[in-house]
Enzyme design. Structure first.
Site, short mmCIF file in Angstrom:
data_model
loop_
_atom_site.label_atom_id
_atom_site.label_comp_id
_atom_site.label_asym_id
_atom_site.label_seq_id
_atom_site.Cartn_x
_atom_site.Cartn_y
_atom_site.Cartn_z
N LYS A 29 -1.51 15.21 -2.12
CA LYS A 29 -1.04 14.02 -1.62
C LYS A 29 0.24 13.71 -2.39
O LYS A 29 0.02 13.30 -3.48
CB LYS A 29 -1.97 12.79 -1.34
CG LYS A 29 -1.43 11.66 -0.69
CD LYS A 29 -2.35 10.62 -0.45
CE LYS A 29 -1.60 9.25 0.04
NZ LYS A 29 -2.70 8.16 0.39
N LYS A 34 -3.50 13.14 -6.03
CA LYS A 34 -2.47 12.39 -5.73
C LYS A 34 -1.41 11.98 -6.86
O LYS A 34 -1.85 11.43 -7.89
CB LYS A 34 -2.78 11.07 -4.75
CG LYS A 34 -1.91 10.19 -4.22
CD LYS A 34 -2.59 9.02 -3.67
CE LYS A 34 -1.71 7.89 -3.39
NZ LYS A 34 -2.50 6.62 -2.72
N ASP A 70 -8.84 6.05 -2.12
CA ASP A 70 -7.87 6.60 -3.08
C ASP A 70 -7.81 5.70 -4.24
O ASP A 70 -7.79 4.59 -4.25
CB ASP A 70 -6.36 6.07 -2.44
CG ASP A 70 -6.00 7.14 -1.25
OD1 ASP A 70 -6.90 7.22 -0.56
OD2 ASP A 70 -4.65 7.44 -1.17
#
Length: 235
Positions: A193, A163, A99
């Site tokens: 996400k 995300k 991430d």
């Protein structure tokens, strides 16, 4: 159409969660607890800072819980070269997922070529190591147009996920942001996400029904326990 959340079990709900501990003062006991909880509940991943990758990889050995490293975290203000090294180092140490935080300053400057190059280099590395890739927008600092530009670039580069947030900014996951992101990447195969401030079962279920496929939270255990208690009370 039946909402996704209506057919959930505690086990399938847990699989949405990237169980998170990213504090600067994390201890070995904190990391062991994070891993043990993830194994017990069946969470998808532990979200950790890179220094903890080898330790968590060892604790999680034999389980299906992934190790996820946070790159350029939480500000995103490293050079591309630094983020690429951090990504490669984390993957070599055993990370299954990455991430990374975009360079928000470059986005604000409308240097979209920089944002795209950064994304290409990190996502290509993830593909080389067969690792799942997630691009953190940090929406609380962005205009809707900037979010759209990021989605446009993501549709070209094709990370696995986009995300909402780090959880360290001035705001977290918002339904309106996720709706915009979903609309912008529709048909691309890119997943969503949600992360940042997700602390209740009600919020988690709303996100799942919206189409979110991963949820990053420090409250994963509380949310799944809340679900189990609600399910038991309806029996």
């Amino acid at each position: 159409m039946l909402k996704k959340s209506k057919s959930l079990t505690a086990q399938s709900l847990a699989r949405y969660f990237d169980h998170t501990f990213l504090k600067a003062n994390a201890t070995i006991n904190d990391m062991k607890k994070l891993c043990d909880e993830s194994i017990h509940y069946g969470f998808r991943m532990v979200a950790i800072n890179p220094v903890w990758v080898p330790f968590c990889k060892e604790v999680l050995k034999g389980s299906d819980v992934h190790v996820g490293a946070a790159i350029g975290f939480p500000l995103g203000q490293n050079t591309i070269e630094t983020k690429v090294f951090e990504t490669k180092n984390s993957l070599e140490l055993g990370a299954d997922e990455i991430d990374y935080v975009i360079n928000i300053s470059k986005l604000k400057e409308k240097d979209y070529a920089y944002i795209e190059q950064e994304m290409i280099e990190i996502i290509d590395l993830c593909r080389k190591y067969h690792a799942t890739s997630k691009v953190i927008f940090e929406n609380c600092y962005l205009t809707d147009q900037e979010k759209k530009e990021l989605c446009r670039i993501a549709c070209k580069v094709k990370p696995d996920y986009i995300k909402t947030s780090t959880g360290f900014g001035t705001g977290g996951a918002l339904i309106e942001d996720l709706k915009l992101m979903k609309e912008c990447v529709d048909g691309s195969g890119i997943k969503l996400k949600a992360a940042g401030g997700i602390r209740s079962l009600e919020t988690a279920l709303e996100l799942i029904d919206l189409g979110v496929e991963r949820i990053g939270s420090t409250s994963s255990v509380t949310i799944v326990n809340e679900f189990q208690n609600a399910t038991a009370s309806n029996l």
